[in-house]
Design a protein around this motif. Structure first.
Motif, PDB file in Angstrom:
ATOM      1  N   ILE A  91      11.228  -2.710  26.784  1.00 12.37           N
ATOM      2  CA  ILE A  91      10.258  -3.634  27.052  1.00 12.37           C
ATOM      3  C   ILE A  91      10.325  -4.795  26.062  1.00 12.37           C
ATOM      4  O   ILE A  91       9.888  -4.592  25.028  1.00 12.37           O
ATOM      5  CB  ILE A  91       8.867  -2.941  27.263  1.00 12.37           C
TER       6      ILE A  91
ATOM      7  N   VAL B 233      16.450   4.890  27.663  1.00 12.22           N
ATOM      8  CA  VAL B 233      15.259   4.441  28.216  1.00 12.22           C
ATOM      9  C   VAL B 233      15.265   2.887  28.311  1.00 12.22           C
ATOM     10  O   VAL B 233      16.154   2.124  27.560  1.00 12.22           O
ATOM     11  CB  VAL B 233      13.984   4.850  27.220  1.00 12.22           C
TER      12      VAL B 233
ATOM     13  N   ARG C  51      13.930   1.866  35.469  1.00 10.48           N
ATOM     14  CA  ARG C  51      12.978   2.760  34.816  1.00 10.48           C
ATOM     15  C   ARG C  51      11.599   2.182  34.551  1.00 10.48           C
ATOM     16  O   ARG C  51      10.513   2.861  34.314  1.00 10.48           O
ATOM     17  CB  ARG C  51      13.553   2.836  33.510  1.00 10.48           C
ATOM     18  N   LEU C  52      11.593   0.824  34.661  1.00  7.24           N
ATOM     19  CA  LEU C  52      10.055   0.289  34.478  1.00  7.24           C
ATOM     20  C   LEU C  52       9.787  -0.115  35.717  1.00  7.24           C
ATOM     21  O   LEU C  52      10.284  -0.488  36.894  1.00  7.24           O
ATOM     22  CB  LEU C  52      10.350  -1.048  33.682  1.00  7.24           C
TER      23      LEU C  52
ATOM     24  N   GLU D  57      18.089  -3.666  35.929  1.00  4.61           N
ATOM     25  CA  GLU D  57      17.557  -3.535  34.708  1.00  4.61           C
ATOM     26  C   GLU D  57      18.824  -3.756  33.494  1.00  4.61           C
ATOM     27  O   GLU D  57      19.807  -3.220  33.923  1.00  4.61           O
ATOM     28  CB  GLU D  57      16.562  -2.313  34.248  1.00  4.61           C
TER      29      GLU D  57
ATOM     30  N   THR E 180       4.861  -1.414  33.355  1.00  4.18           N
ATOM     31  CA  THR E 180       4.522  -0.047  32.955  1.00  4.18           C
ATOM     32  C   THR E 180       5.755   0.809  32.795  1.00  4.18           C
ATOM     33  O   THR E 180       6.619   0.637  33.662  1.00  4.18           O
ATOM     34  CB  THR E 180       3.338   0.580  33.709  1.00  4.18           C
ATOM     35  N   SER E 181       5.610   1.802  31.858  1.00  3.49           N
ATOM     36  CA  SER E 181       6.908   2.781  31.556  1.00  3.49           C
ATOM     37  C   SER E 181       6.375   3.878  31.658  1.00  3.49           C
ATOM     38  O   SER E 181       5.411   4.254  30.735  1.00  3.49           O
ATOM     39  CB  SER E 181       7.738   2.312  30.567  1.00  3.49           C
ATOM     40  N   ASP E 182       7.068   5.079  32.258  1.00  2.57           N
ATOM     41  CA  ASP E 182       6.419   6.322  32.053  1.00  2.57           C
ATOM     42  C   ASP E 182       7.547   7.270  31.570  1.00  2.57           C
ATOM     43  O   ASP E 182       7.865   8.513  31.494  1.00  2.57           O
ATOM     44  CB  ASP E 182       5.944   7.201  33.473  1.00  2.57           C
ATOM     45  N   GLU E 183       8.706   6.448  30.673  1.00  8.33           N
ATOM     46  CA  GLU E 183       9.631   7.186  30.064  1.00  8.33           C
ATOM     47  C   GLU E 183       9.236   7.844  28.960  1.00  8.33           C
ATOM     48  O   GLU E 183       8.152   7.942  28.268  1.00  8.33           O
ATOM     49  CB  GLU E 183      10.575   6.233  29.801  1.00  8.33           C
TER      50      GLU E 183
ATOM     51  N   ARG F 261       0.689   2.062  27.923  1.00  8.30           N
ATOM     52  CA  ARG F 261       1.988   1.932  28.491  1.00  8.30           C
ATOM     53  C   ARG F 261       1.788   0.958  29.336  1.00  8.30           C
ATOM     54  O   ARG F 261       2.936   0.973  30.442  1.00  8.30           O
ATOM     55  CB  ARG F 261       2.146   3.254  29.269  1.00  8.30           C
TER      56      ARG F 261
ATOM     57  N   LEU G 143       8.759   5.302  24.441  1.00  8.39           N
ATOM     58  CA  LEU G 143       8.672   3.968  24.704  1.00  8.39           C
ATOM     59  C   LEU G 143       9.559   3.020  23.512  1.00  8.39           C
ATOM     60  O   LEU G 143       9.875   3.277  22.491  1.00  8.39           O
ATOM     61  CB  LEU G 143       7.207   3.277  24.557  1.00  8.39           C
TER      62      LEU G 143
END
Lengths: 255, 311
Positions: free
Chosen positions: B110, B107, A221-222, A100, B136-139, B120, B142
């Motif tokens: 997106i 992070v 991360r994604l 990324e 999708t991101s769980d950081e 998300r 966002l």
């Protein structure tokens, strides 16, 4: 010519991507785009970045151009292309997974800090993930200024002056050096690689750095849930006369 | 989730990109809007009347006069402890600020989302729109940029929400705006126009381009666009370019006139609701996506269309 600091280096970030002339194929299972056995090339915006750096060197504004790529071993092909275009040496930060932009920016950051370049140039975006992030992320990590989508770059002894293409025209930024610049289409036309230069590139050095040796976390991360073909648009109707178009416009109540 | 939206504005007014970013942010969580500039109170007042906005944060200081990415991203970072997400439109400014914010927050950003499936879960085009990626991101936080043409404005309401001044202001001195050449036009903005009249290389030269397309654009109240070929040939300046490396548009009606339809151009306009194409080459790729296709001489067709429209 303006005063140039001794040993002024320009670093160019290059990425290996699916060749711009190859149509991407989405895997039927939705897991991604199939790159197997397809031609990979240097990201076209990065070619522009490299051309800009080599021109600055030719103009005496820099002494050394270093191309850096972050990726798998075969990304060395792209570094060789960069050397053939005029970079003096290459650095491959070797990582296995698809990276990324944040990971690329961190890898570049950890290598660049020791190189102390006056300028980092990168393409404004890669034509695969279209993220448009890496240059800005790197600038932020380094604590440097940034100029994006450059259509002109001029270096003086301690500043860069950059014309940036923005949504509604052009802005000219002045950045104290060191700084990060990203390149847009109209900056230049990258040179084609000549056979003698291709041969010469074979003897130029490429350093390989394992990303595990750098104290950075390159894990994704994604999570990519799926990759699908876009909605297909089918051809509509052929009309015979301009009058029919006028009629369509009236029916759409736009006229 | 609480979202902070970066307003796109010119000091006196909020630009349409902000409306799209707010519409996307409202699908993610509660929306507060940051207006950063100098002498930009009028833009903050307008932002406070936008549907979906809970609060406006106004950072009015000389350090933000030119909305430079370095200073604005430092401001955003100072506010982020109060927010779960930072959302900016995919504009020159948004693209400058958001990645700096993401990198320092550690992070992944997106980029350029075209749909919000869940707070998300986002869809975004890759490979110039040749594939659509769902991510999708769980950081912890966002950071998202929003494709303007993909989200419709929520509109304006009668009342206004609270406007709060934020005082942090630091001139970092990392960049300086020393000149600008901004095109002023009375026409609708390309990225948010309902109708676009776009021309290609077949328009011959700058004078012919303007003389041919302007009457039609005027009659339809349309924005004018161009293919990269037309821009490269110098018919019109590059801020009018539609395509992968120009503006991404999705108007109600897209008029492609003398445009062959290179894949990079199609990437920028194929989400248009109705595409009308005029081209003398029956095999032009644009006809593969056009809803209405006229094979013919544009120099004859356009005056005829105008005549039938009673212009």
């Amino acid at each position: 010519m303006s005063e140039v600091p001794v040993q002024s280096r320009i670093v160019v970030l290059v990425k290996q991507v699916l060749d711009a002339n190859v149509r991407p194929r989405v895997r039927p299972d939705g897991s991604g785009v199939d790159l197997a056995n397809l031609k990979l090339s240097m990201n076209p915006f990065d070619e522009i970045a490299l051309e800009a750096a080599v021109k600055l060197k030719e103009q005496g504004e820099a002494q050394e151009v270093i191309a850096i790529t972050v990726g798998r071993g075969k990304a060395q092909d792209t570094l060789r292309a960069a050397l053939a275009m005029g970079a003096d040496r290459g650095i491959l930060v070797e990582c296995e997974p698809e990276l990324e932009p944040l990971a690329v920016a961190k890898a570049a950051w950890s290598v660049i800090t020791d190189l102390e370049p006056v300028l980092v140039i990168a393409g404004k975006q890669a034509i695969d993930d279209d993220c448009h992030q890496t240059g800005q992320m790197l600038a932020a990590l380094l604590g440097w200024g940034q100029a994006l989508c450059a259509s002109r770059i001029a270096l003086s002894h301690d500043h860069a002056e950059v014309d940036c293409e923005v949504d509604n025209g052009r802005e000219t930024l002045r950045l104290p050096l060191p700084a990060v610049v990203t390149t847009d289409l109209r900056l230049n036309t990258p040179r084609s690689i000549s056979l003698p230069n291709l041969m010469k590139a074979k003897s130029k050095p490429i350093d390989i750095v394992a990303s595990s040796a750098l104290e950075i976390d390159v894990r994704p991360r994604l999570k990519i849930v799926e990759v699908r073909e876009p909605r297909v648009r089918s051809a509509g109707v052929k009309v015979e006369t301009a009058a029919e178009i006028a009629k369509v416009l009236k029916e759409l109540t736009v006229a | 989730m609480k979202t902070l939206v970066l307003a796109e504005h010119n000091g006196s007014a909020v630009e349409s990109a902000t409306y799209a970013a707010i519409a996307a942010a409202a699908l993610i969580g509660g929306v507060e809007v940051l207006v950063a500039g100098f002498g930009c109170g009028a833009a903050a007042d307008e932002a406070a009347r936008l549907e979906g906005v809970d609060r406006v944060l106004l950072a009015d200081a000389p350090a933000y006069r030119d909305q430079l990415a370095e200073n604005v991203s430092a401001l955003v970072l100072s506010l982020m402890p109060q927010f779960d997400a930072f959302i900016a439109p995919t504009t020159s400014r948004g693209k400058g600020v958001a990645p700096r914010v993401a990198a320092i927050l550690d992070v992944m950003q997106i980029s350029d989302i075209v749909a919000v499936d869940a707070p998300r879960v986002f869809r975004r085009p890759i490979y110039a729109g040749n594939a659509i990626q769902t991510v999708t991101s769980d950081e912890a936080k966002l950071v998202v940029t929003v494709r303007i043409s993909a989200f419709r404005s929520l509109g304006v309401r009668d009342g206004a929400c609270e406007i709060v001044s934020v005082s942090q202001a630091e001139e970092l001195g990392l960049s300086e705006l020393i000149g600008s050449d901004i095109v002023k036009s009375d026409r609708p903005e390309l990225a948010s126009a309902k109708i676009i009249v776009s021309g290609g290389r077949a328009l011959r030269d700058a004078e012919t381009f303007a003389r041919t397309l302007t009457p039609l654009a005027d009659r339809l109240g349309a924005a004018i666009g161009a293919s990269r070929a037309a821009v490269d040939a110098g018919y019109i300046s590059n801020e009018y370019q539609v395509g992968q490396t120009g503006k991404i548009v999705a108007p109600e009606v897209y008029f492609a006139i003398g445009i062959s339809g290179a894949i990079q151009h199609l990437a920028g306009m194929k989400e248009s609701r109705v595409i009308i194409a005029i081209n003398s080459d029956p095999d032009a790729p644009i006809f593969q996506v056009a809803d209405y296709a006229l094979v013919g001489d544009l120099f004859e067709a356009i005056p005829e269309i105008l005549e039938h429209l009673g212009a």
